[in-house]
Design an enzyme around this catalytic site. Structure first.
Site, PDB file in Angstrom:
ATOM      1  N   ASN A  26      48.671 -22.087  19.889  1.00 21.05           N
ATOM      2  CA  ASN A  26      48.752 -23.371  20.581  1.00 21.05           C
ATOM      3  C   ASN A  26      47.423 -24.140  20.509  1.00 21.05           C
ATOM      4  OD1 ASN A  26      50.284 -25.227  22.359  1.00 21.05           O
ATOM      5  ND2 ASN A  26      48.590 -24.780  23.756  1.00 21.05           N
ATOM      6  N   ASP A  78      27.387 -28.361   2.046  1.00 16.34           N
ATOM      7  CA  ASP A  78      26.872 -28.190   3.411  1.00 16.34           C
ATOM      8  C   ASP A  78      25.662 -29.082   3.659  1.00 16.34           C
ATOM      9  OD1 ASP A  78      28.877 -26.357   3.635  1.00 16.34           O
ATOM     10  OD2 ASP A  78      27.586 -24.613   3.413  1.00 16.34           O
ATOM     11  N   LYS A 127      37.672 -22.348   9.474  1.00 14.38           N
ATOM     12  CA  LYS A 127      37.745 -20.970   9.999  1.00 14.38           C
ATOM     13  C   LYS A 127      38.296 -20.942  11.421  1.00 14.38           C
ATOM     14  CE  LYS A 127      33.997 -19.077   7.176  1.00 14.38           C
ATOM     15  NZ  LYS A 127      33.381 -20.279   6.619  1.00 14.38           N
ATOM     16  N   PHE A 128      39.510 -21.457  11.600  1.00  9.99           N
ATOM     17  CA  PHE A 128      40.177 -21.397  12.904  1.00  9.99           C
ATOM     18  C   PHE A 128      40.291 -19.934  13.327  1.00  9.99           C
ATOM     19  CE2 PHE A 128      41.825 -25.354  11.048  1.00  9.99           C
ATOM     20  CZ  PHE A 128      41.608 -26.233  12.098  1.00  9.99           C
ATOM     21  N   ALA A 129      40.228 -19.697  14.652  1.00 14.04           N
ATOM     22  CA  ALA A 129      40.269 -18.305  15.114  1.00 14.04           C
ATOM     23  C   ALA A 129      40.856 -18.167  16.521  1.00 14.04           C
ATOM     24  CB  ALA A 129      38.861 -17.710  15.082  1.00 14.04           C
ATOM     25  N   ASP A 130      41.666 -19.143  16.963  1.00 14.67           N
ATOM     26  CA  ASP A 130      42.176 -19.086  18.343  1.00 14.67           C
ATOM     27  C   ASP A 130      43.696 -18.865  18.346  1.00 14.67           C
ATOM     28  OD1 ASP A 130      42.224 -19.367  21.195  1.00 14.67           O
ATOM     29  OD2 ASP A 130      40.522 -20.741  21.061  1.00 14.67           O
ATOM     30  N   GLN A 171      23.533 -13.767   3.613  1.00 17.90           N
ATOM     31  CA  GLN A 171      24.401 -14.143   2.484  1.00 17.90           C
ATOM     32  C   GLN A 171      24.096 -13.238   1.293  1.00 17.90           C
ATOM     33  OE1 GLN A 171      27.111 -15.160   1.347  1.00 17.90           O
ATOM     34  NE2 GLN A 171      27.020 -17.380   1.115  1.00 17.90           N
ATOM     35  N   ASP A 192      36.494 -26.103   5.564  1.00 18.26           N
ATOM     36  CA  ASP A 192      36.242 -24.681   5.823  1.00 18.26           C
ATOM     37  C   ASP A 192      36.094 -24.456   7.339  1.00 18.26           C
ATOM     38  OD1 ASP A 192      35.443 -22.051   5.633  1.00 18.26           O
ATOM     39  OD2 ASP A 192      33.607 -22.455   4.505  1.00 18.26           O
ATOM     40  N   SER A 206      31.533 -12.799   2.582  1.00 14.16           N
ATOM     41  CA  SER A 206      30.505 -12.463   1.591  1.00 14.16           C
ATOM     42  C   SER A 206      29.234 -11.899   2.224  1.00 14.16           C
ATOM     43  CB  SER A 206      30.144 -13.717   0.794  1.00 14.16           C
ATOM     44  OG  SER A 206      29.629 -14.721   1.658  1.00 14.16           O
TER      45      SER A 206
HETATM   46  P1  BMP Z   1      26.003 -21.055  -0.337  1.00 14.90           P
HETATM   47  O1  BMP Z   1      26.532 -20.958  -1.783  1.00 14.90           O
HETATM   48  O2  BMP Z   1      25.014 -22.140  -0.157  1.00 14.90           O
HETATM   49  O3  BMP Z   1      25.522 -19.721   0.170  1.00 14.90           O
HETATM   50  O4  BMP Z   1      27.245 -21.508   0.570  1.00 14.90           O
HETATM   51  C1  BMP Z   1      28.373 -20.700   0.768  1.00 14.90           C
HETATM   52  C2  BMP Z   1      29.444 -21.457   1.516  1.00 14.90           C
HETATM   53  O5  BMP Z   1      30.599 -20.646   1.636  1.00 14.90           O
HETATM   54  C3  BMP Z   1      29.078 -21.890   2.934  1.00 14.90           C
HETATM   55  O6  BMP Z   1      29.699 -23.134   3.168  1.00 14.90           O
HETATM   56  C4  BMP Z   1      29.727 -20.839   3.829  1.00 14.90           C
HETATM   57  O7  BMP Z   1      30.134 -21.369   5.070  1.00 14.90           O
HETATM   58  C5  BMP Z   1      30.936 -20.423   3.012  1.00 14.90           C
HETATM   59  N1  BMP Z   1      31.366 -19.002   3.182  1.00 14.90           N
HETATM   60  C6  BMP Z   1      30.531 -17.954   2.851  1.00 14.90           C
HETATM   61  O8  BMP Z   1      29.397 -18.148   2.393  1.00 14.90           O
HETATM   62  N2  BMP Z   1      31.013 -16.663   2.979  1.00 14.90           N
HETATM   63  C7  BMP Z   1      32.246 -16.386   3.460  1.00 14.90           C
HETATM   64  O9  BMP Z   1      32.610 -15.229   3.535  1.00 14.90           O
HETATM   65  C8  BMP Z   1      33.085 -17.461   3.808  1.00 14.90           C
HETATM   66  C9  BMP Z   1      32.638 -18.764   3.652  1.00 14.90           C
HETATM   67  O10 BMP Z   1      33.441 -19.782   3.954  1.00 14.90           O
END
Ligand code: BMP
EC number: 4.1.1.23
Length: 261
Positions: A101, A40, A95-98, A210, A93, A153
């Site tokens: 189409n 990222d 994360k499509f959500a629509d 997180q 990553d 997470s």
């Molecule tokens: P980090 O280890 O720096 O916290 O990064 C976690 C990565 O995983 C980020 O790119 C985030 O978008 C992704 N992610 C997440 O942390 N939790 C989820 O449930 C889904 C994810 O894609």
């Protein structure tokens, strides 16, 4: 029947029907790595620099291309060349959500043309099964694979219980789906992989929700297949090569410990 989590990655690759998953398991076995880097960073130079440095130690390189301020098509050409050089797959990553189409247009077109270069992408199933069908129309002919976000997470996340179970049902029923984002092994019905973000050897979380767990909790105890690590590898003051080596070893040892159980 032996649980998939008791089989080696090599064995699972040999018997898997999806060519992309076969390739992934073979890469994991060759490199002795179940580590995915969450890269990222915000510029093209940083992204390519990380891919070249950390590439030798990862099986999957995970991107968020929409955070790159100077994105261009040369970036994906160079990233694809690094994927070939260092033997890793690329996971956007997104994360499509629509609706089906709309995601077709977002996945295949726009400025990122994700389906042209990302081996793997992911989606939320909140719109229903049409999202998988829409993405599959674009990705299947190109040999791509999809992960469903069965869990997240972060603190207070809403993907639990019946919603998570629906993800599992949809994954089993759709051949374009190769697995999940989540914290554990979800089913024995077919060999669907789990990739787990929120992995750290020390930190317990960040200021925005997180939450981190160790490779041993995720891989040995929960039966997940791939750990996704971001800031634990390239965060402030860290040496990304040394940290990638450390996480690769921790993830692989957690897998060997699972097999020995
Ligand atoms: P980090 O280890 O720096 O916290 O990064 C976690 C990565 O995983 C980020 O790119 C985030 O978008 C992704 N992610 C997440 O942390 N939790 C989820 O449930 C889904 C994810 O894609």
């Amino acid at each position: 029947m032996v649980s998939y989590s008791q089989m080696t990655y090599a064995q699972r690759g040999e018997q898997h029907s999806h060519p992309l998953v076969k390739q992934l398991f073979a890469t994991m076995e060759r490199k002795k790595s179940n580590l995915s880097l969450a890269a990222d960073v915000s510029t093209k130079a940083e992204l390519l620099g990380l891919a070249d440095k950390v590439g030798p130690y990862v099986c999957v390189f995970k991107t968020h291309v929409d955070v790159i301020s100077d994105f261009d098509s040369d970036l994906v050409d160079q990233l694809a060349a690094l994927a070939a050089k260092h033997d890793f797959l690329i996971f956007e990553d997104r994360k499509f959500a629509d609706i089906g189409n709309t995601v077709k247009l977002q996945y295949g077109g726009g400025m990122y043309r994700i389906a042209d270069w990302a081996h793997i992408t992911n989606c939320h199933v909140i719109p229903g099964e049409g999202i998988i069908q829409g993405l599959a129309e674009v990705g299947m002919p190109k040999g791509r694979g999809l992960l469903l976000l069965a869990e997240m997470s972060s603190k207070g996340m809403l993907a639990t219980g019946a919603y998570t179970e629906k993800n599992v049902d949809m994954a089993i029923a759709n051949e374009f789906v190769i697995g999940f984002i989540g914290s554990r092994r979800f089913t024995e019905e077919r060999d669907l992989i789990t990739m787990t973000p929120g992995v750290g050897l020390h930190a317990s979380g960040d200021a925005l929700g997180q939450q981190y767990r160790t490779p041993e909790m995720i891989v040995t105890e929960n039966g997940s297949d791939i750990i996704i690590v971001g800031r634990g590898i390239y965060g402030a003051g860290k040496d990304p090569i040394a940290e990638a080596q450390r996480y690769r070893e921790a993830g692989w040892n957690a897998y060997l410990k699972r097999l020995a159980q």
